[in-house]
Design a protein around this motif. Structure first.
Motif, short mmCIF file in Angstrom:
data_model
loop_
_atom_site.label_atom_id
_atom_site.label_comp_id
_atom_site.label_asym_id
_atom_site.label_seq_id
_atom_site.Cartn_x
_atom_site.Cartn_y
_atom_site.Cartn_z
N MET A 1 0.77 -1.19 0.10
CA MET A 1 0.03 0.00 0.07
C MET A 1 0.96 1.25 -0.05
O MET A 1 1.88 1.20 0.80
CB MET A 1 -0.76 0.01 1.22
N LYS A 2 0.56 2.19 -1.08
CA LYS A 2 1.07 3.56 -0.84
C LYS A 2 0.99 4.19 0.48
O LYS A 2 0.01 4.20 0.97
CB LYS A 2 0.64 4.46 -1.90
N LEU A 3 2.17 4.81 0.94
CA LEU A 3 2.26 5.69 2.24
C LEU A 3 2.12 7.03 1.84
O LEU A 3 2.96 7.48 1.11
CB LEU A 3 3.40 5.34 2.88
N ILE A 4 1.31 7.77 2.21
CA ILE A 4 1.03 9.03 2.01
C ILE A 4 1.23 9.97 3.35
O ILE A 4 0.46 9.75 4.50
CB ILE A 4 -0.50 9.62 1.48
N GLY A 5 1.92 11.10 3.13
CA GLY A 5 2.24 12.24 4.26
C GLY A 5 1.26 13.23 4.13
O GLY A 5 0.86 13.69 3.12
N ILE A 6 0.59 13.62 5.48
CA ILE A 6 -0.11 14.89 5.40
C ILE A 6 0.44 15.97 6.29
O ILE A 6 0.64 15.51 7.37
CB ILE A 6 -1.51 14.58 5.78
N ILE A 7 0.68 17.10 5.93
CA ILE A 7 1.22 18.21 6.69
C ILE A 7 0.15 18.94 7.03
O ILE A 7 -0.43 19.84 6.16
CB ILE A 7 2.45 18.80 6.38
N SER A 8 -0.48 19.15 8.32
CA SER A 8 -1.57 20.14 8.57
C SER A 8 -1.75 20.47 9.89
O SER A 8 -1.01 19.88 10.87
CB SER A 8 -2.85 19.54 8.10
N GLU A 9 -2.43 21.45 10.46
CA GLU A 9 -2.97 21.45 11.68
C GLU A 9 -3.82 20.29 12.09
O GLU A 9 -4.58 19.89 11.09
CB GLU A 9 -3.67 23.09 11.95
N TYR A 10 -4.02 20.27 13.25
CA TYR A 10 -4.92 19.01 13.83
C TYR A 10 -6.51 19.50 12.94
O TYR A 10 -7.09 20.32 13.38
CB TYR A 10 -5.06 18.96 15.27
N ASP A 11 -7.16 18.57 12.36
CA ASP A 11 -8.26 18.75 11.81
C ASP A 11 -9.13 17.45 11.70
O ASP A 11 -8.99 16.58 11.15
CB ASP A 11 -8.12 19.35 10.06
N PHE A 12 -10.18 17.53 12.47
CA PHE A 12 -11.07 16.43 12.81
C PHE A 12 -11.43 15.86 11.29
O PHE A 12 -11.71 14.88 11.32
CB PHE A 12 -12.21 16.85 13.91
N ASP A 13 -12.00 16.88 10.62
CA ASP A 13 -12.72 16.55 9.58
C ASP A 13 -11.77 15.71 8.57
O ASP A 13 -12.29 14.77 7.72
CB ASP A 13 -13.57 17.86 9.02
N LEU A 14 -10.66 16.26 8.65
CA LEU A 14 -9.77 15.86 7.64
C LEU A 14 -9.40 14.50 7.88
O LEU A 14 -9.23 13.54 7.21
CB LEU A 14 -8.48 16.64 7.69
N ILE A 15 -9.32 14.00 9.45
CA ILE A 15 -8.91 12.84 9.95
C ILE A 15 -10.14 11.93 9.26
O ILE A 15 -9.90 10.61 8.92
CB ILE A 15 -8.80 12.78 11.22
#
Length: 276
Positions: A1-15
């Motif tokens: 499985m591809k591994l994707i990084g996300i850089i962001s402030e804590y975001d409940f909806d994004l999670i």
């Protein structure tokens, strides 16, 4: 499985969105020191990015931090500024460009539907305005002078300060509000004035879902433009009269609709072997 990084402030909806996608994510949170595993997501403090960098296939940077690392795709706010040799993330609306990944701001409206607005504002006897901004500048001071006698005003976005009176009917909300607090204040106010060009998109989407009048300086096709001049009070009153008929097109920003969009965009990115 591809591994994707996300850089962001804590975001409940994004999670919540990442949890239902068929990818493995490392979420580098820029405003938290938390280590946690949530389904297919590993939450890690941003400072730990270097430890995981080599194992990730691609990193999507949703923050204001500009990064030039080989695997990092940065967010672009103006399509006129793109370099055709690079790949970008754009979040306002789907652009017709092959080197731009569309990743909409996401709102889980189920939590809004179930939200109970407490009766904290029983003495409300005038219209109220929610001003969103990066700082208090001359434009905002002018708006406060024009509106403060007739409107109750909340100014949000100047973080790390206590709530302080700046006028008898104007209050600075000087800290970051949590999700429940934002829902409460947006539910309460009558109109939103957005002076921030690069932040506070989700606040507008929540307000649009709640059918609140919105004026913004952003180039956002869904909302009327905020123009600051001597007629701003008349424009605000005009928007308030339109409130019963307001309908905003924010379907692509809702969690259930964003899933298909984001899955398609990520698959397109990972299959093309783009030279990031």
């Amino acid at each position: 499985m591809k591994l994707i990084g996300i850089i962001s402030e804590y975001d409940f909806d994004l999670i919540e969105l990442l949890r239902i996608l068929n990818f493995e994510f490392y979420y580098f949170v820029i405003d938290s020191k938390e280590y946690r595993r949530v389904g297919n997501i590993t939450l890690v403090p941003f400072e730990e990015l270097e430890k995981y960098y080599k194992k990730l296939d691609v990193i999507l940077n949703f923050s204001d931090i500009e990064m030039n690392l080989e695997k990092v795709i940065n967010t672009v706010y103006d399509l006129k500024n793109i370099d055709n040799s690079k790949v970008y993330i754009y979040r306002l609306e789907k652009p017709n460009l092959s080197n731009v990944i569309y990743f909409p701001f996401v709102v889980d409206v189920n939590s809004i539907k179930s939200f109970y607005l407490e009766k904290l504002f029983k003495l409300k006897n005038k219209f109220s305005v929610f001003i969103i901004c990066d700082k208090i500048d001359i434009n905002i001071l002018g708006v406060l002078a024009l509106l403060s006698n007739e409107f109750e005003i909340f100014v949000y976005g100047i973080l790390e300060k206590n709530i302080t009176n700046i006028d008898k009917n104007a209050y600075i909300l000087g800290r970051k509000l949590d999700r429940g607090e934002l829902l409460k204040i947006i539910s309460y106010v009558d109109i939103i004035l957005d002076f921030s060009e690069r932040r506070f998109f989700k606040e507008l989407i929540i307000a649009a879902y709640l059918r609140k009048p919105i004026l913004t300086v952003k180039n956002f096709r869904n909302f009327p433009k905020l123009v600051v001049d001597e007629k701003i009070k008349e424009r605000i009153l005009s928007q308030l009269k339109k409130k019963p008929k307001l309908e905003y097109d924010v379907e692509e920003f809702l969690l259930e609709n964003a899933r298909e969009i984001v899955e398609h965009e990520l698959q397109r990115l990972l299959e093309r072997n783009i030279n990031i």
